[in-house]
Design an enzyme around this catalytic site. Structure first.
Site, mmCIF file in Angstrom:
data_model
loop_
_atom_site.group_PDB
_atom_site.id
_atom_site.type_symbol
_atom_site.label_atom_id
_atom_site.label_comp_id
_atom_site.label_asym_id
_atom_site.label_seq_id
_atom_site.Cartn_x
_atom_site.Cartn_y
_atom_site.Cartn_z
ATOM 1 N N GLY A 111 -0.808 4.390 0.346
ATOM 2 C CA GLY A 111 -1.586 5.423 1.031
ATOM 3 C C GLY A 111 -2.263 6.392 0.089
ATOM 4 O O GLY A 111 -2.964 7.305 0.525
ATOM 5 N N LYS A 135 0.302 7.131 9.673
ATOM 6 C CA LYS A 135 1.552 7.020 10.419
ATOM 7 C C LYS A 135 2.687 7.877 9.867
ATOM 8 O O LYS A 135 3.623 8.205 10.585
ATOM 9 C CB LYS A 135 2.016 5.554 10.420
ATOM 10 C CG LYS A 135 1.176 4.630 11.272
ATOM 11 C CD LYS A 135 1.678 3.193 11.167
ATOM 12 C CE LYS A 135 3.100 3.068 11.678
ATOM 13 N NZ LYS A 135 3.587 1.678 11.618
ATOM 14 N N SER A 164 0.829 -1.199 0.000
ATOM 15 C CA SER A 164 0.000 0.000 0.000
ATOM 16 C C SER A 164 0.868 1.254 0.000
ATOM 17 O O SER A 164 1.875 1.330 0.706
ATOM 18 C CB SER A 164 -0.915 0.002 1.227
ATOM 19 O OG SER A 164 -1.548 1.244 1.377
ATOM 20 N N ASP A 220 -1.390 5.509 14.469
ATOM 21 C CA ASP A 220 -1.336 4.083 14.150
ATOM 22 C C ASP A 220 -2.635 3.483 14.677
ATOM 23 O O ASP A 220 -2.837 3.408 15.899
ATOM 24 C CB ASP A 220 -0.124 3.442 14.835
ATOM 25 C CG ASP A 220 0.089 1.992 14.410
ATOM 26 O OD1 ASP A 220 -0.920 1.326 14.074
ATOM 27 O OD2 ASP A 220 1.244 1.523 14.430
ATOM 28 N N TYR A 242 -5.504 -12.558 3.946
ATOM 29 C CA TYR A 242 -5.899 -11.217 3.507
ATOM 30 C C TYR A 242 -7.412 -11.123 3.335
ATOM 31 O O TYR A 242 -8.027 -10.131 3.755
ATOM 32 C CB TYR A 242 -5.204 -10.866 2.193
ATOM 33 C CG TYR A 242 -5.690 -9.573 1.589
ATOM 34 C CD1 TYR A 242 -5.455 -8.362 2.234
ATOM 35 C CD2 TYR A 242 -6.402 -9.564 0.393
ATOM 36 C CE1 TYR A 242 -5.903 -7.166 1.695
ATOM 37 C CE2 TYR A 242 -6.854 -8.368 -0.152
ATOM 38 C CZ TYR A 242 -6.606 -7.178 0.499
ATOM 39 O OH TYR A 242 -7.066 -6.006 -0.024
ATOM 40 N N LYS A 264 -9.897 -8.404 5.125
ATOM 41 C CA LYS A 264 -10.753 -7.455 4.404
ATOM 42 C C LYS A 264 -12.229 -7.717 4.677
ATOM 43 O O LYS A 264 -13.026 -6.773 4.817
ATOM 44 C CB LYS A 264 -10.474 -7.517 2.903
ATOM 45 C CG LYS A 264 -9.170 -6.878 2.481
ATOM 46 C CD LYS A 264 -9.069 -5.413 2.863
ATOM 47 C CE LYS A 264 -9.956 -4.512 2.011
ATOM 48 N NZ LYS A 264 -9.721 -3.074 2.297
#
Length: 297
Positions: A121, A143, A119, A175, A269, A273
């Protein structure tokens, strides 16, 4: 000119532009004291405003004739400020506050190595940028408060870009795995902007490895951010969202499809999710009477 605008005369480019305009029209009168007080002038001003035009009031001061009084044109900075203020009120998210979780996730193994994910962001930032363009206040909770060697920007540079896009914004180092940091971010958001209207749970970690290749450190990272983080951020925001006229929670989680193809390649994963989507269902059930607008996308 104002008399011609009132009567509809069109003998120059300015009047042609005015009479053809389909957008809001602002006008800032400027004239001598006696001219400003004349009934004809007052009639023109009233007529132009009755047509839906927006007058920026004259100010009082020294005039070209040497007289002191009303008739001085507003200062350019004031004109711009009033136009901006009026325009912002027309934006769909003007005055609304978004709290958006975002950013890449890294956890140190030792002083040199870390566990991370792919990722960047950027998704959270793009969501926030669209809201900022529509006049929103943005709280970026992530973060990255110092530059990363391979990823561009920080929460502070992001906040500056969001301001340039048209909104107001702050970046808060957060965080979302840690309750004290989430509580502090929500508290600062409310203190800065007076409340929270929309919570967007975008932050999530990704690792598309198979069962035998998924380290438990990565498993924990995904579940602590995706499921636990979404639950905790929503839980912390709900008391403030209940005070909003039109509150929303948006979780970036997929439909709960139990087909094996979604589990076999990367079960850890998918579970993480799907946990975000289950937060949506659970929160809707719990708050349906007071906070009905909760979605997953």
């Amino acid at each position: 000119t104002m008399a011609k605008m009132k009567s509809g005369e069109c003998d120059n480019l300015l009047l042609a532009t005015y009479l053809s305009a389909k957008c809001p029209v602002f006008f800032a009168p400027a004239m001598d004291l006696d001219m400003y007080k004349h009934p004809s002038t007052k009639s023109s001003l009233e007529a132009l405003q009755s047509f839906g035009n927006i007058m920026i009031p004259v100010t009082s001061g020294e005039l070209a004739s040497g007289l002191l009084g009303d008739g001085r044109m507003a200062e350019p900075e004031s004109i711009l400020s009033q136009i901006e203020s009026h325009t912002l009120k027309e934006l769909p998210f003007h005055g609304k506050t978004f709290l958006v979780t975002a950013g890449p996730t890294y956890e140190a193994i030792d002083p040199v190595r870390f566990v991370g994910n792919h990722s960047s962001g950027l998704m959270g930032f793009e969501i926030a940028k669209k809201a900022a363009k529509d006049g929103a206040n943005i709280v970026i909770a992530a973060k990255t408060d110092t530059p990363h060697p391979t990823l561009p920007g920080t929460i502070h540079t992001a906040a500056e870009e969001l301001k340039e896009a048209g909104g107001d914004a702050i970046g808060i180092k957060t965080d979302i795995r840690f309750e004290d940091q989430v509580n502090a971010a929500v508290e600062q958001a409310v203190k800065t902007f007076g409340g929270i209207d929309i919570c967007i749970n975008n932050a999530s970690a990704i690792n598309l490895s198979s069962t035998l290749h998924t380290e438990m450190k990565r498993y924990d990272l995904m579940h602590n951010i995706n499921t636990r983080g979404t639950f905790m951020v929503s839980k912390t925001c709900i008391p403030h969202l209940k005070k909003s006229e039109n509150p929303h929670i948006l979780n970036l989680g997929p439909p709960l499809n139990m087909a094996s193809k979604w589990f076999k390649p990367h079960v850890a994963y998918t579970m993480a999710k799907y946990g975000m989507s289950m937060c949506t269902l659970g929160t809707v059930s719990y708050t349906h009477l007071t906070l009905p607008t909760i979605y997953s996308v």
